[in-house]
Design a protein around this motif. Structure first.
Motif, PDB file in Angstrom:
ATOM      1  N   VAL A  13      58.405  58.806  32.206  1.00 46.00           N
ATOM      2  CA  VAL A  13      59.648  59.668  31.693  1.00 46.00           C
ATOM      3  C   VAL A  13      58.747  61.081  31.812  1.00 46.00           C
ATOM      4  O   VAL A  13      59.267  61.999  32.323  1.00 46.00           O
ATOM      5  N   GLY A  51      65.078  61.391  29.243  1.00 45.35           N
ATOM      6  CA  GLY A  51      64.827  60.640  30.359  1.00 45.35           C
ATOM      7  C   GLY A  51      65.812  59.284  30.292  1.00 45.35           C
ATOM      8  O   GLY A  51      65.488  58.686  29.229  1.00 45.35           O
ATOM      9  N   HIS A  53      66.691  55.731  31.919  1.00 47.42           N
ATOM     10  CA  HIS A  53      66.259  54.474  32.758  1.00 47.42           C
ATOM     11  C   HIS A  53      67.604  53.979  33.635  1.00 47.42           C
ATOM     12  O   HIS A  53      68.339  53.677  32.964  1.00 47.42           O
ATOM     13  N   ILE A  71      64.133  57.415  36.795  1.00 48.73           N
ATOM     14  CA  ILE A  71      64.649  58.205  35.714  1.00 48.73           C
ATOM     15  C   ILE A  71      65.255  59.485  36.075  1.00 48.73           C
ATOM     16  O   ILE A  71      65.111  60.192  36.863  1.00 48.73           O
TER      17      ILE A  71
END
Length: 101
Positions: A13, A51, A53, A71
């Motif tokens: 991240v 961030g 996923h 990300i």
């Protein structure tokens, strides 16, 4: 019985944020709504964003690795909207926003 744990890697991240900032004149801008924390909050907002996923950690298997490209940089509001049931993708949320503009 084996128990496998997939953990988030904060370094990925961090690298994704650095890449995003480099591509946006040092700013972290939400990839969905274009919110810019630095613009809105001044120095207090510098370097702040979340961030996301793109591939949910819950769907990852042992040995899977998250890459920087996995990300998305998003604001807190958009991140919450993505994770609201039913979970949607960054692209789907962007489409929803574009319909309303």
């Amino acid at each position: 019985r084996k128990h496998k744990i997939i953990e988030r890697n904060p370094e990925v991240v961090k690298k994704a944020k650095a890449k995003h900032a480099k591509e946006n004149d040092g700013r972290l801008i939400c990839e969905v709504c274009n919110f810019d924390f630095l613009e809105a909050y001044g120095d207090r907002g510098q370097g702040f964003a979340e961030g996301h996923h793109k591939k949910p950690v819950s769907e990852m298997k042992a040995g899977d690795e998250t890459k920087v490209e996995d990300i998305a940089i998003v604001c807190s509001n958009c991140h919450r909207m993505i994770h609201r049931k039913p979970i949607i993708t960054v692209e789907e949320l962007l489409e929803e926003l574009e319909k309303r503009v």
